[in-house]
Motif scaffolding. Structure first.
Motif, short mmCIF file in Angstrom:
data_model
loop_
_atom_site.label_atom_id
_atom_site.label_comp_id
_atom_site.label_asym_id
_atom_site.label_seq_id
_atom_site.Cartn_x
_atom_site.Cartn_y
_atom_site.Cartn_z
N UNK A 1 0.83 -1.21 0.00
CA UNK A 1 0.00 0.00 0.00
C UNK A 1 0.87 1.26 0.00
N UNK A 2 2.11 1.16 0.48
CA UNK A 2 2.98 2.33 0.52
C UNK A 2 3.44 2.75 -0.88
N UNK A 3 3.17 1.91 -1.88
CA UNK A 3 3.57 2.21 -3.25
C UNK A 3 2.40 2.75 -4.08
N UNK A 4 1.22 2.80 -3.49
CA UNK A 4 0.03 3.18 -4.26
C UNK A 4 0.16 4.59 -4.84
N UNK A 5 0.65 5.53 -4.05
CA UNK A 5 0.74 6.90 -4.56
C UNK A 5 1.67 6.99 -5.77
N UNK A 6 2.81 6.29 -5.71
CA UNK A 6 3.74 6.30 -6.84
C UNK A 6 3.11 5.70 -8.09
N UNK A 7 2.33 4.65 -7.90
CA UNK A 7 1.66 4.00 -9.04
C UNK A 7 0.64 4.95 -9.66
N UNK A 8 -0.20 5.55 -8.83
CA UNK A 8 -1.25 6.43 -9.34
C UNK A 8 -0.68 7.66 -10.04
N UNK A 9 0.45 8.13 -9.57
CA UNK A 9 1.02 9.36 -10.11
C UNK A 9 1.84 9.15 -11.38
#
Length: 212
Positions: A78-86
């Motif tokens: 879940x800590x990688x979600x922002x990087x994926x979305x961006x």
């Protein structure tokens, strides 16, 4: 015919061996996506997800599917979600990231420290506000925004009103910035009403219903 047969068998062996080597290389590359000591290679994740949906090789699709499930269930993913979305260029990858976030909220939300919960609340809210700040983007990304709305409602079911008492004033204030965002806020409130008061009523105490 004998020579031709040997040639065909040799060719098949080379093809099978090449495919096996390719799968081995692919597996090693995919495993690197679970290395949390370095930034996530979002382009590689895009390629992996795209291969799952487009590959005609059933063995390959099965292997990729198992790996994506392993990623989805990893406690740190879940800590990688922002990087994926961006940074992702693949719509299916972005939905994959949102599913990771939704699973976190549904099943492990209570185990997170309060500061992480607040950071996630703010992040999801800000992504919705950003996407709905532009009418064309909001319309084009309607399915994506709807998924974000569902995730926000899952958070509200846990944290509102106790840990997020300012939610209603917050959403009212944000809605003043534009008609599209106001429409989406109404959609969020409708989802919240359906989830809390219609579908969850049997699981809520009378005191909780009265509070909400």
């Amino acid at each position: 015919p004998g020579v031709t047969g040997r040639c065909v068998r040799s060719l098949r062996f080379v093809v099978v061996r090449s495919e096996a080597l390719a799968r081995g290389t692919m597996t090693a590359a995919m495993q690197s996506l679970l290395n949390f000591d370095k930034p996530l290679d979002v382009a590689l994740l895009d390629t992996t997800v795209n291969s799952f949906y487009t590959s005609s090789n059933q063995a390959e699709r099965s292997e990729i599917g198992k790996f994506l499930k392993q990623m989805q269930e990893h406690p740190q993913m879940w800590t990688r979600v922002d990087a994926i979305l961006e940074t992702s260029q693949n719509q299916q990858t972005r939905f994959f990231a949102l599913q990771i976030m939704e699973d976190l909220i549904r099943f492990r939300w209570g185990a997170l420290p309060e500061e992480q919960r607040e950071a996630i609340r703010n992040y999801i809210s800000n992504v919705i506000i950003k996407m709905c700040g532009d009418e064309a983007t909001c319309r084009r990304e309607k399915l994506f925004v709807n998924k974000l709305n569902v995730i926000l409602v899952h958070i509200l079911k846990h944290d509102w009103p106790g840990k997020w008492p300012s939610f209603i004033p917050d959403i009212v204030q944000a809605s003043k910035s534009g008609e599209t965002l106001c429409e989406n806020s109404m959609h969020v409130l409708r989802l919240l009403s359906e989830e809390v008061f219609d579908f969850s009523r049997g699981n809520l105490t009378q005191a909780k219903v009265k509070e909400l």
